[in-house]
Design a protein around this motif. Structure first.
Motif, short mmCIF file in Angstrom:
data_model
loop_
_atom_site.label_atom_id
_atom_site.label_comp_id
_atom_site.label_asym_id
_atom_site.label_seq_id
_atom_site.Cartn_x
_atom_site.Cartn_y
_atom_site.Cartn_z
N ASN A 63 6.63 -11.93 -15.66
CA ASN A 63 6.84 -12.98 -16.67
C ASN A 63 6.09 -12.55 -17.92
O ASN A 63 4.92 -12.19 -17.84
N ILE A 64 6.79 -12.57 -19.04
CA ILE A 64 6.19 -12.12 -20.30
C ILE A 64 6.35 -13.22 -21.34
O ILE A 64 7.44 -13.76 -21.52
N TRP A 65 5.23 -13.53 -21.99
CA TRP A 65 5.23 -14.51 -23.07
C TRP A 65 4.87 -13.79 -24.36
O TRP A 65 3.91 -13.03 -24.40
N LEU A 66 5.64 -14.04 -25.40
CA LEU A 66 5.40 -13.46 -26.73
C LEU A 66 5.14 -14.58 -27.72
O LEU A 66 5.87 -15.57 -27.74
N MET A 75 7.00 -4.78 -27.71
CA MET A 75 6.52 -4.90 -26.33
C MET A 75 7.36 -4.02 -25.42
O MET A 75 6.83 -3.30 -24.57
N ASN A 76 8.68 -4.05 -25.58
CA ASN A 76 9.56 -3.25 -24.73
C ASN A 76 9.34 -1.75 -24.88
O ASN A 76 9.51 -0.99 -23.93
N THR A 93 11.33 -13.03 -20.25
CA THR A 93 10.53 -12.92 -21.47
C THR A 93 10.88 -14.09 -22.37
O THR A 93 12.05 -14.31 -22.67
N VAL A 94 9.85 -14.82 -22.79
CA VAL A 94 10.08 -15.98 -23.64
C VAL A 94 9.08 -16.02 -24.79
O VAL A 94 8.01 -15.42 -24.71
N ALA A 99 -2.78 -18.96 -26.01
CA ALA A 99 -4.04 -19.69 -26.05
C ALA A 99 -4.85 -19.50 -27.33
O ALA A 99 -5.67 -20.36 -27.66
N ALA A 100 -4.67 -18.39 -28.02
CA ALA A 100 -5.42 -18.13 -29.25
C ALA A 100 -4.49 -17.44 -30.25
O ALA A 100 -3.59 -16.70 -29.86
N PRO A 101 -4.71 -17.65 -31.53
CA PRO A 101 -3.80 -17.10 -32.54
C PRO A 101 -3.70 -15.57 -32.55
O PRO A 101 -2.67 -15.02 -32.92
N GLU A 102 -4.75 -14.88 -32.13
CA GLU A 102 -4.72 -13.42 -32.15
C GLU A 102 -3.94 -12.83 -30.97
O GLU A 102 -3.60 -11.65 -30.97
N LEU A 103 -3.65 -13.65 -29.97
CA LEU A 103 -2.90 -13.17 -28.81
C LEU A 103 -1.41 -13.14 -29.13
O LEU A 103 -0.83 -14.15 -29.53
N LEU A 104 -0.81 -11.97 -28.93
CA LEU A 104 0.61 -11.79 -29.24
C LEU A 104 1.46 -11.65 -27.98
O LEU A 104 2.66 -11.90 -28.01
N VAL A 105 0.84 -11.20 -26.88
CA VAL A 105 1.55 -10.91 -25.64
C VAL A 105 0.71 -11.37 -24.46
O VAL A 105 -0.52 -11.22 -24.46
N GLU A 106 1.38 -11.91 -23.44
CA GLU A 106 0.74 -12.23 -22.17
C GLU A 106 1.72 -11.85 -21.07
O GLU A 106 2.92 -12.14 -21.18
#
Length: 113
Positions: A63-66, A75-76, A93-94, A99-106
């Motif tokens: 599961n990928i969150w962007l 990311m790909n 992928t959605v 959780a924080a503005p600097e996070l781009l990918v989980e």
């Protein structure tokens, strides 16, 4: 039934192994862009899978969150170099607020042990 908890923290474990399956928490990474963060995340996932006694060759799902779906190709670019092409997992992928503005990918994965 035995449960192995890998790297427990205050709120959650980084991974849990039960019944021959390991599931990671959502993993985020460091870096200035989606490419760097994805590389960092996948290196962390490699370590968690190794600690669980498995590898990306045994992935079942991802599961990928962007933060912004515009980062999909960045990311790909990293994902395609990392994933085992002979053992591809199912994947979703959605775009989502992270959780924080600097996070781009989980990324969260599940694999057989």
């Amino acid at each position: 039934m035995m449960i192995k908890r890998i790297k427990p923290g205050k709120r959650f474990c980084e991974a849990v192994v039960v019944n021959g399956i390991v599931t990671t928490a959502g993993v985020t990474g460091d870096g200035a862009d989606a490419v760097a963060q994805t590389r960092d995340i996948l290196a962390t996932i490699d370590g968690l899978l190794a600690e669980a006694g498995t590898s990306k060759a045994k992935l079942i799902s991802a599961n990928i969150w962007l933060r912004d779906i515009a980062h999909f190709s960045q990311m790909n670019e990293v994902w395609d170099q990392w994933v085992d092409p002979n053992n591809l997992p199912v994947r979703a992928t959605v775009e989502a607020r992270l959780a924080a503005p600097e996070l781009l990918v989980e990324i969260q994965v599940t694999a057989l042990v």
